[in-house]
Design a protein around this motif. Structure first.
Motif, mmCIF file in Angstrom:
data_model
loop_
_atom_site.group_PDB
_atom_site.id
_atom_site.type_symbol
_atom_site.label_atom_id
_atom_site.label_comp_id
_atom_site.label_asym_id
_atom_site.label_seq_id
_atom_site.Cartn_x
_atom_site.Cartn_y
_atom_site.Cartn_z
ATOM 1 N N LYS A 155 0.837 -1.207 0.000
ATOM 2 C CA LYS A 155 0.000 0.000 0.000
ATOM 3 C C LYS A 155 0.873 1.258 0.000
ATOM 4 C CE LYS A 155 -3.897 1.757 2.526
ATOM 5 N NZ LYS A 155 -4.525 1.699 3.842
ATOM 6 N N LYS A 156 1.888 1.234 0.815
ATOM 7 C CA LYS A 156 2.753 2.408 0.923
ATOM 8 C C LYS A 156 3.460 2.697 -0.399
ATOM 9 C CE LYS A 156 6.049 4.662 3.963
ATOM 10 N NZ LYS A 156 5.230 5.756 4.454
ATOM 11 N N LEU A 176 2.648 1.679 -3.445
ATOM 12 C CA LEU A 176 1.678 2.027 -4.496
ATOM 13 C C LEU A 176 1.201 3.470 -4.375
ATOM 14 C CD1 LEU A 176 -0.959 -0.775 -5.170
ATOM 15 C CD2 LEU A 176 0.399 0.462 -6.841
ATOM 16 N N LEU A 177 0.889 3.872 -3.147
ATOM 17 C CA LEU A 177 0.261 5.190 -2.964
ATOM 18 C C LEU A 177 1.241 6.315 -2.691
ATOM 19 C CD1 LEU A 177 -2.835 4.082 -0.850
ATOM 20 C CD2 LEU A 177 -2.684 4.393 -3.316
#
Ligand SMILES: [Zn+2]
Ligand SMILES: [Zn+2]
Length: 398
Positions: free
Chosen positions: A94-95, A97-98
């Protein structure tokens, strides 16, 4: 219907095509210039081409060549460790990717730049404009002005898409997802994966497992169904005399009539070890599994994962899989043999840093064992391994 805000008379689809063309040039500049040329030295480019790419990156991204190059080299040198600037295996998918872009900003520290940033441009243009604290942002401001002049207010939306293109696709999807999800042609020591065989809009970078296996190769595709559009542009530049010294994966020499194993055979095979292990997976494991219906029946729901599991090292198996595999091997002892031969072959490559004789002896012993196993696919594979040589001319000289 034609719309007439800005300088142009335009149709509704014109901004769309304009955005796609501009972002395509940007991703090509990233993959060919920043990645393959600057970070990996996989090809040399004509100074005019380098200037064009640098100008384009300044105009559309404000990426600084030295920062990008250094952070990317650090990624390869410290892959999937705490030091890796953007590993989803360490930081979570998540980190990366975002917040991919944010991670680049954090990683651009002076130590990284001086250790990994060698050989990047340091001319007047770089110092006074492209990497200058103010000049660096001038490019994207000019880009916004051009878009607005051409299309009116919608030009700002085009600009926003341009600004997000690299953070989303390169920093997020390639750095994040391509170390997390997708298929693996090669058992590279990191978690890199090929996302899909073709994704022209990310410039060939989708073939990330191939890239981490052969990081200094200018070509990222490896199987017949994979298409690397970056490679297409490199070949075009080469034909125009604008690119040269183009590096590929290890050069392989094989002699069809050769069956004797010498030190050269073992060395040449060790150079090509990743491809050999991939061939073992396809030509020995997959073929043997598919040719025996009993295997499918006893593997049940695990049938699809079987080739993948068998081509992994045993240390990647968890306890549940260990138990399942042991029961399975009791029913199919030939697969246990194949799996342990695969582990032994992997071990041989680690001997390449020892003496030639030791490597050759281990390689010879492996081929003899493979021949004795009584599995057709394995005998064919061992015959293929015997064909390796460093240079075909050396054969005639003997
Ligand atoms: Zn990577
Ligand atoms: Zn790379």
């Amino acid at each position: 219907m034609s719309l007439a805000t800005g300088l142009l008379q335009w149709q509704w689809w014109h901004p769309l095509v304009y955005t796609l063309i501009l972002t395509h040039f940007t991703i090509i500049a990233v993959t060919v210039f920043l990645h393959r040329h600057s970070a990996h030295r996989a090809l040399q480019l004509h100074p005019a081409v380098k200037h064009a790419f640098r100008f384009w990156l300044w105009l559309t991204t404000s990426i600084k060549t030295k920062e990008w190059t250094a952070i990317h080299r650090r990624h390869h040198a410290t892959c999937e460790t705490e030091e890796d600037p953007h590993s989803p295996q360490v930081l979570g998918i998540k980190k990366v990717l975002l917040e991919g872009s944010e991670l680049y900003k954090q990683a651009a520290d002076p130590a990284t730049l001086s250790r990994f940033g060698n050989g990047t441009p340091d001319d007047w243009l770089e110092r006074k404009i492209y990497s200058h604290p103010v000049g660096n942002y001038l490019g994207i401001a000019v880009m916004a002005a051009i878009n607005i002049a051409l299309f009116g207010p919608i030009g700002l939306t085009i600009w926003a898409v341009q600004m997000l293109w690299i953070p989303i696709w390169a920093a997020g999807v390639i750095n994040g997802l391509a170390h997390y999800w997708g298929y693996r042609n090669f058992e590279s020591p990191d978690a890199a994966r090929n996302l899909v065989p073709i994704a022209a809009f990310i410039g060939g970078e989708e073939l990330h497992n191939n890239h981490h296996t052969y990081p200094n190769s200018a070509r990222l595709s490896s199987r017949w169904y994979e298409f690397d559009i970056g490679w297409f542009y490199i070949r075009t530049l080469q034909l125009m005399g604008l690119a040269w010294d183009i590096r590929r994966g290890p050069v392989v020499h094989k002699v069809a009539s050769k069956s004797m194993i010498d030190a050269d055979t073992a060395l040449a095979a060790a150079n090509d070890r990743f491809r050999i292990m991939a061939q073992f997976k396809r030509q020995v494991l997959r073929r043997t599994i598919r040719s025996d219906r009993r295997i499918k029946a006893s593997a049940g729901a695990h049938y699809r994962g079987l080739v993948q599991w068998l081509s992994q090292n045993q240390e990647h198996w968890d306890d549940a899989r260990h138990d399942w595999m042991n029961t399975f091997f009791e029913k199919h002892p030939e697969l246990r043999t194949l799996h342990s031969l695969k582990e032994e072959l992997n071990h041989i490559w680690s001997l390449r840093t020892r003496s030639k004789e030791e490597l050759m002896a281990a390689f010879k012993a492996w081929c003899e064992k493979a021949d004795a196993a009584g599995v057709e696919a394995l005998s064919e594979f061992s015959a293929m391994l015997r064909q390796y040589t460093l240079k075909p001319a050396a054969i005639g000289a003997r």
